[in-house]
Design an enzyme around this catalytic site. Structure first.
Site, short mmCIF file in Angstrom:
data_model
loop_
_atom_site.label_atom_id
_atom_site.label_comp_id
_atom_site.label_asym_id
_atom_site.label_seq_id
_atom_site.Cartn_x
_atom_site.Cartn_y
_atom_site.Cartn_z
CD GLU A 1 8.51 61.74 21.27
OE1 GLU A 1 7.57 62.25 21.88
OE2 GLU A 1 8.52 61.63 20.04
CB CYS B 1 11.23 52.34 17.44
SG CYS B 1 11.52 53.50 16.12
CB CYS C 1 15.93 64.34 11.15
SG CYS C 1 16.45 63.36 9.73
CB CYS D 1 11.59 62.63 4.33
SG CYS D 1 13.13 61.73 4.11
CB CYS E 1 9.28 62.50 7.82
SG CYS E 1 9.84 61.93 9.43
CB CYS F 1 6.35 54.98 10.95
SG CYS F 1 6.52 53.26 11.24
N1 SAH Z 1 16.12 58.34 8.77
C1 SAH Z 1 15.89 56.93 8.71
C2 SAH Z 1 15.20 56.34 9.93
C3 SAH Z 1 14.02 57.08 10.53
S1 SAH Z 1 12.46 57.04 9.76
C4 SAH Z 1 15.15 56.59 7.43
O1 SAH Z 1 14.80 57.49 6.68
O2 SAH Z 1 14.98 55.42 7.15
C5 SAH Z 1 11.78 55.45 9.91
C6 SAH Z 1 10.77 55.17 8.78
O3 SAH Z 1 9.51 55.83 8.99
C7 SAH Z 1 11.28 55.64 7.43
O4 SAH Z 1 11.04 54.67 6.45
C8 SAH Z 1 10.40 56.87 7.21
O5 SAH Z 1 10.38 57.22 5.87
C9 SAH Z 1 9.09 56.41 7.77
N2 SAH Z 1 8.10 57.48 7.99
C10 SAH Z 1 8.32 58.80 8.16
N3 SAH Z 1 7.16 59.47 8.31
C11 SAH Z 1 6.17 58.55 8.24
C12 SAH Z 1 4.76 58.62 8.35
N4 SAH Z 1 4.13 59.76 8.59
N5 SAH Z 1 4.05 57.48 8.22
C13 SAH Z 1 4.68 56.30 8.02
N6 SAH Z 1 6.01 56.16 7.94
C14 SAH Z 1 6.76 57.28 8.04
#
Ligand code: SAH
Length: 340
Positions: free
Chosen positions: A89, A102, A109, A113, A116, A330
């Site tokens: 996506e 984006c 991945c 985290c 996420c 995000c």
């Molecule tokens: N792997 C990279 C890029 C992808 S995530 C990274 O970790 O930076 C892009 C951003 O979205 C990251 O800061 C991630 O922590 C954040 N993110 C992930 N899940 C989220 C959520 N449910 N709400 C808000 N931001 C989130």
């Protein structure tokens, strides 16, 4: 077969030279691909038949398949099917300063985290360069408007796909490629230290954002497994090295998670942690999902956290929210087949 959108201008030049052709045809080819946007080699009318045959026999020029588009006001989410049937996506956001995309960098991945949604599916593979380039090129065409800004913040950890990412930057930044200014490109990492060091030597002025999300190792360990590999001290040492080499201001992303990392004490600790860095902190309201237990910080506490940072002279912004209705916010991107 190698896809032609995988190649930087220099790589095309090298290829032509080693195949007894002329270097300058590379620029012509780039123009056909990125400016005139033809979909077959045969249409490249200023190239000789021999050269067209060479390209046809050695490269594919196939695009991705767009299988779904969802719109919600200023945001659209595009679902692409890749040549092996996987899905990715990309999200288009319309800002007053231009169109921003984006981009995803991997299928799945491995960073794990806890908060996420995108990372719930393990990494299947890295995206090839062409699969990143085509997310932009194709959305530009569907939209009929130029894309001026790119953030690599979709599915995947871009620094876990470093070589393809670097080629992607070279292609989209090139004046005869997609001509997106390097200062309009941002890559976000959860903190893969060796690649931050390597990125310090990358000549283009691409912005770096780091997903910090905690002011100390104890909290970060609980939500980001990468912190067990690279501790905050090591991460910051790498970031200082990066800053000394590049002079580019960093962004720290900090998701506000209720009762996890959002106390006043956390704000003070965070201010102290970054006080010597030339940086911005971007506070991100957490997007709750059905599958994960974390909750978002309420607005009053969010503002208090913001104020504490401000009072400590930290540059801080609160991220504008986008695309919640179409699961384009995000951390909410997931390929269609995985929706449970
Ligand atoms: N792997 C990279 C890029 C992808 S995530 C990274 O970790 O930076 C892009 C951003 O979205 C990251 O800061 C991630 O922590 C954040 N993110 C992930 N899940 C989220 C959520 N449910 N709400 C808000 N931001 C989130």
């Amino acid at each position: 077969m190698n896809n032609i959108f995988n190649l930087t201008l220099e790589e095309i030049e090298d290829y032509l030279i080693s195949n007894n052709s002329k270097k300058f045809h590379a620029l012509q080819l780039f123009e056909w691909l990125y400016i005139k946007r033809v979909e077959s080699f045969s249409e490249m009318s200023n190239l000789s038949h021999d050269l067209i045959d060479l390209l046809k026999n050695n490269f594919s020029i196939d695009r991705l398949k767009v299988v779904d588009v969802q719109d919600d006001k200023d945001v659209s989410k595009y679902l692409f099917e890749l040549h092996d049937g996987e899905h990715i996506e990309a999200v288009l956001m319309k800002h007053d300063y231009g169109n921003s995309i984006c981009v995803s960098s991997q299928v799945g991945c491995n960073m794990g985290c806890k908060f996420c949604e995108s990372g719930r599916r393990k990494k299947v593979r890295n995206l090839e360069t062409y699969e990143m380039v085509l997310q932009i090129l194709m959305i530009e065409e569907l939209l009929g408007e130029r894309i001026s800004h790119v953030v690599v913040m979709g599915i995947g950890e871009p620094f876990d796909n470093y070589d393809n990412l670097i080629k992607f930057f070279k292609i989209i930044n090139h004046p005869k490629g997609l001509a997106i200014g390097s200062r309009h490109i941002t890559v976000s990492t959860c903190g893969v230290v060796p690649k931050i060091l390597e990125f310090s030597d990358f000549p283009l002025q691409v912005n770096l954002a780091v997903s910090l999300h905690a002011p100390n190792n104890e909290i970060r360990d609980k939500i980001m497994p990468i912190n067990k590999v690279y501790r905050i001290e090591e991460l910051f040492k790498a970031l200082k090295y990066y800053y000394n080499k590049t002079n580019r201001r960093l962004t720290f992303e900090y998701i506000m998670l209720k009762d996890i990392n959002d106390s006043d004490e956390c704000a003070r600790e965070l201010a102290n942690l970054v006080k010597d860095m030339n940086c911005y902190i971007n506070l991100i309201p957490y997007n709750e999902t059905n599958n994960i237990d974390f909750k978002r910080t309420n607005t009053i506490q969010l503002m208090k956290f913001y104020d504490i940072l401000k009072m400590n002279n930290i540059n801080v912004t609160i991220r504008r929210e986008f695309g919640g209705k179409i699961s384009a916010a995000c951390g909410q991107l997931r390929s269609k087949k995985e929706e449970l």
